[in-house]
Design a protein around this motif. Sequence first.
Motif, PDB file in Angstrom:
ATOM      1  N   LYS A 166     -46.942 -15.837  34.493  1.00 54.34           N
ATOM      2  CA  LYS A 166     -45.779 -16.726  34.532  1.00 54.34           C
ATOM      3  C   LYS A 166     -44.570 -16.042  35.169  1.00 54.34           C
ATOM      4  CE  LYS A 166     -48.073 -19.909  32.417  1.00 54.34           C
ATOM      5  NZ  LYS A 166     -48.597 -21.043  33.214  1.00 54.34           N
ATOM      6  N   PRO A 167     -43.943 -16.694  36.137  1.00 58.04           N
ATOM      7  CA  PRO A 167     -42.720 -16.141  36.741  1.00 58.04           C
ATOM      8  C   PRO A 167     -41.525 -16.295  35.797  1.00 58.04           C
ATOM      9  CG  PRO A 167     -43.249 -18.290  37.699  1.00 58.04           C
ATOM     10  CD  PRO A 167     -44.380 -17.945  36.776  1.00 58.04           C
ATOM     11  N   ASN A 168     -40.610 -15.312  35.844  1.00 52.19           N
ATOM     12  CA  ASN A 168     -39.457 -15.328  34.937  1.00 52.19           C
ATOM     13  C   ASN A 168     -38.117 -15.432  35.656  1.00 52.19           C
ATOM     14  OD1 ASN A 168     -41.071 -15.026  32.593  1.00 52.19           O
ATOM     15  ND2 ASN A 168     -41.216 -12.819  32.947  1.00 52.19           N
ATOM     16  N   SER A 169     -38.146 -15.655  36.950  1.00 52.59           N
ATOM     17  CA  SER A 169     -36.898 -15.768  37.707  1.00 52.59           C
ATOM     18  C   SER A 169     -37.159 -16.558  38.987  1.00 52.59           C
ATOM     19  CB  SER A 169     -36.369 -14.370  38.059  1.00 52.59           C
ATOM     20  OG  SER A 169     -37.260 -13.727  38.962  1.00 52.59           O
ATOM     21  N   ASN A 170     -36.082 -16.908  39.662  1.00 51.82           N
ATOM     22  CA  ASN A 170     -36.220 -17.613  40.938  1.00 51.82           C
ATOM     23  C   ASN A 170     -36.965 -16.759  41.969  1.00 51.82           C
ATOM     24  OD1 ASN A 170     -34.851 -19.741  39.843  1.00 51.82           O
ATOM     25  ND2 ASN A 170     -32.938 -19.398  40.952  1.00 51.82           N
ATOM     26  N   LEU A 171     -36.690 -15.459  41.962  1.00 52.75           N
ATOM     27  CA  LEU A 171     -37.381 -14.574  42.896  1.00 52.75           C
ATOM     28  C   LEU A 171     -38.879 -14.540  42.596  1.00 52.75           C
ATOM     29  CD1 LEU A 171     -35.143 -11.416  43.461  1.00 52.75           C
ATOM     30  CD2 LEU A 171     -35.635 -13.287  45.038  1.00 52.75           C
ATOM     31  N   LYS A 207     -47.923 -26.807  44.291  1.00 52.94           N
ATOM     32  CA  LYS A 207     -47.063 -26.834  43.100  1.00 52.94           C
ATOM     33  C   LYS A 207     -46.114 -25.631  43.111  1.00 52.94           C
ATOM     34  CE  LYS A 207     -47.206 -26.735  38.031  1.00 52.94           C
ATOM     35  NZ  LYS A 207     -48.083 -26.649  36.831  1.00 52.94           N
ATOM     36  N   ALA A 208     -46.640 -24.446  43.417  1.00 53.25           N
ATOM     37  CA  ALA A 208     -45.816 -23.239  43.417  1.00 53.25           C
ATOM     38  C   ALA A 208     -44.743 -23.295  44.510  1.00 53.25           C
ATOM     39  CB  ALA A 208     -46.707 -22.012  43.613  1.00 53.25           C
ATOM     40  N   ILE A 209     -45.101 -23.824  45.686  1.00 50.22           N
ATOM     41  CA  ILE A 209     -44.134 -23.932  46.787  1.00 50.22           C
ATOM     42  C   ILE A 209     -43.018 -24.905  46.428  1.00 50.22           C
ATOM     43  CG2 ILE A 209     -43.830 -24.704  49.174  1.00 50.22           C
ATOM     44  CD1 ILE A 209     -46.711 -23.660  49.694  1.00 50.22           C
ATOM     45  N   ARG A 210     -43.377 -26.026  45.831  1.00 49.28           N
ATOM     46  CA  ARG A 210     -42.355 -27.016  45.450  1.00 49.28           C
ATOM     47  C   ARG A 210     -41.401 -26.446  44.407  1.00 49.28           C
ATOM     48  NH1 ARG A 210     -46.294 -32.288  45.827  1.00 49.28           N
ATOM     49  NH2 ARG A 210     -45.593 -32.963  47.908  1.00 49.28           N
ATOM     50  N   GLN A 211     -41.923 -25.653  43.481  1.00 48.85           N
ATOM     51  CA  GLN A 211     -41.054 -25.028  42.482  1.00 48.85           C
ATOM     52  C   GLN A 211     -40.096 -24.040  43.151  1.00 48.85           C
ATOM     53  OE1 GLN A 211     -44.003 -23.456  39.737  1.00 48.85           O
ATOM     54  NE2 GLN A 211     -43.764 -25.204  38.356  1.00 48.85           N
ATOM     55  N   TRP A 212     -40.585 -23.315  44.156  1.00 55.87           N
ATOM     56  CA  TRP A 212     -39.725 -22.393  44.889  1.00 55.87           C
ATOM     57  C   TRP A 212     -38.689 -23.159  45.704  1.00 55.87           C
ATOM     58  CZ3 TRP A 212     -36.779 -18.725  46.166  1.00 55.87           C
ATOM     59  CH2 TRP A 212     -36.443 -18.452  47.505  1.00 55.87           C
ATOM     60  N   GLN A 213     -39.096 -24.222  46.380  1.00 53.22           N
ATOM     61  CA  GLN A 213     -38.156 -24.983  47.209  1.00 53.22           C
ATOM     62  C   GLN A 213     -37.024 -25.587  46.373  1.00 53.22           C
ATOM     63  OE1 GLN A 213     -40.954 -27.611  49.234  1.00 53.22           O
ATOM     64  NE2 GLN A 213     -40.687 -26.471  51.153  1.00 53.22           N
ATOM     65  N   ALA A 214     -37.328 -25.893  45.124  1.00 48.98           N
ATOM     66  CA  ALA A 214     -36.316 -26.490  44.257  1.00 48.98           C
ATOM     67  C   ALA A 214     -35.188 -25.506  43.924  1.00 48.98           C
ATOM     68  CB  ALA A 214     -36.963 -26.983  42.966  1.00 48.98           C
ATOM     69  N   CYS A 215     -35.467 -24.205  43.986  1.00 44.94           N
ATOM     70  CA  CYS A 215     -34.445 -23.208  43.666  1.00 44.94           C
ATOM     71  C   CYS A 215     -34.124 -22.299  44.850  1.00 44.94           C
ATOM     72  CB  CYS A 215     -34.869 -22.382  42.455  1.00 44.94           C
ATOM     73  SG  CYS A 215     -36.364 -21.395  42.724  1.00 44.94           S
ATOM     74  N   ARG A 216     -34.689 -22.602  46.022  1.00 47.59           N
ATOM     75  CA  ARG A 216     -34.453 -21.782  47.222  1.00 47.59           C
ATOM     76  C   ARG A 216     -32.968 -21.798  47.577  1.00 47.59           C
ATOM     77  NH1 ARG A 216     -33.815 -22.851  52.620  1.00 47.59           N
ATOM     78  NH2 ARG A 216     -34.747 -21.388  54.124  1.00 47.59           N
ATOM     79  N   PRO A 217     -32.372 -20.649  47.916  1.00 46.22           N
ATOM     80  CA  PRO A 217     -30.945 -20.615  48.268  1.00 46.22           C
ATOM     81  C   PRO A 217     -30.633 -21.563  49.419  1.00 46.22           C
ATOM     82  CG  PRO A 217     -31.818 -18.390  48.031  1.00 46.22           C
ATOM     83  CD  PRO A 217     -32.989 -19.309  47.976  1.00 46.22           C
ATOM     84  N   ASP A 218     -29.499 -22.224  49.321  1.00 47.42           N
ATOM     85  CA  ASP A 218     -29.047 -23.119  50.389  1.00 47.42           C
ATOM     86  C   ASP A 218     -28.480 -22.262  51.515  1.00 47.42           C
ATOM     87  OD1 ASP A 218     -28.333 -25.283  51.846  1.00 47.42           O
ATOM     88  OD2 ASP A 218     -26.552 -25.789  50.666  1.00 47.42           O
ATOM     89  N   CYS A 219     -29.228 -22.156  52.617  1.00 47.48           N
ATOM     90  CA  CYS A 219     -28.812 -21.261  53.698  1.00 47.48           C
ATOM     91  C   CYS A 219     -29.197 -21.864  55.043  1.00 47.48           C
ATOM     92  CB  CYS A 219     -29.467 -19.895  53.534  1.00 47.48           C
ATOM     93  SG  CYS A 219     -31.278 -19.941  53.500  1.00 47.48           S
ATOM     94  N   GLU A 220     -28.727 -21.236  56.109  1.00 53.28           N
ATOM     95  CA  GLU A 220     -28.989 -21.744  57.453  1.00 53.28           C
ATOM     96  C   GLU A 220     -30.383 -21.389  57.964  1.00 53.28           C
ATOM     97  OE1 GLU A 220     -25.957 -20.424  60.083  1.00 53.28           O
ATOM     98  OE2 GLU A 220     -24.332 -21.481  59.035  1.00 53.28           O
ATOM     99  N   SER A 221     -31.040 -20.423  57.349  1.00 55.80           N
ATOM    100  CA  SER A 221     -32.353 -19.976  57.819  1.00 55.80           C
ATOM    101  C   SER A 221     -33.387 -21.086  57.696  1.00 55.80           C
ATOM    102  CB  SER A 221     -32.821 -18.756  57.022  1.00 55.80           C
ATOM    103  OG  SER A 221     -34.133 -18.395  57.402  1.00 55.80           O
ATOM    104  N   SER A 222     -34.240 -21.205  58.703  1.00 55.08           N
ATOM    105  CA  SER A 222     -35.324 -22.186  58.683  1.00 55.08           C
ATOM    106  C   SER A 222     -36.553 -21.654  57.960  1.00 55.08           C
ATOM    107  CB  SER A 222     -35.712 -22.567  60.119  1.00 55.08           C
ATOM    108  OG  SER A 222     -36.166 -21.417  60.835  1.00 55.08           O
TER     109      SER A 222
END
Length: 300
Positions: free
Chosen positions: A127-132, A189-204
């Motif tokens: 189980k992951p414990n942080s956004n990272l 599922k794992a990618i969607r969970q990451w995208q939900a907390c991914r930093p809002d940035c200019e990088s593609s």
Amino acid sequence: MPNEVQQAVDLFLDYMRGEKWASGHTLANYSRDLARLQKFCAERDLTGWRLLQNTDIRQYVAVRHKSGIGAKSIQRELAAIRSFFKFLLKKQLVEQNPAQGVQSPKVSKKLPKTLDVDQVAGMLDAKPNSNLELRDLAMFELFYSSGLRLSELVMLDNADLSLSEGFLRVRHGKGGKQRQVPVGSKAIKAIRQWQACRPDCESSALFVSLKGSRLGRRSVQLRLERWCRKNGLAEHIHPHMLRHSFASHLLESSQDIRAVQELLGHADVSTTQIYTHLDFQHLAGVYDKAHPRAKRSKPD
């Protein structure tokens, strides 16, 4: 060696960069390999590429081998030298390819190290414990789900994903080749969970740091090492081991080497054949079921 010798090398590298779309890593290797050959020639007063003979290349290989260079490295160097002289022949700068027919020392075949299914599950079910760690788990799931190379994973952009349809597009495959590969439900599922907390940035980029910059290959390797230590995995696991495990498990289950070749992005099926180290009992079972004269009669 004279300037025209280096000019021929520069011309070749420009050709590889512009027409063959060689990666920066490949170009750097070619440049180093040809610089070593130039040094070898200069030490022997060979002042032009036209002067090199088959015996000179054989001697070069012998010198490299005697100095402790591995057979696989010499094999790669020879491939670069052959490509270089093939280019010079095309440009009519030499009359022959002196590397043609020169063999490197035999490379001992090593099977890629893989994890078994339970080991992979133990690693990815943590189980992951942080956004990272949500990001990290998405990366590791994607390695195993889609058999990506490390270089392919770090170059993924958000636009390359089609999660609703369950696939992604690899735009930066080996040799500049593109392909589409499926993405499994756990990885989605794992990618969607990451995208939900991914930093809002200019990088593609799909996978970015907390500062919003695209992750590099070394960062991914270090994060995988950290994940394994944290979750008590004694095995030293590197990103390519997940790709190897993907290929091995898929091939064992499907027996379809051509499909696995396409999914991995291998240009030659012989590369994929290293994964055919299947369990003999499984093969014997397939044989018993399929061969018309293999079926054994039941004992009375």
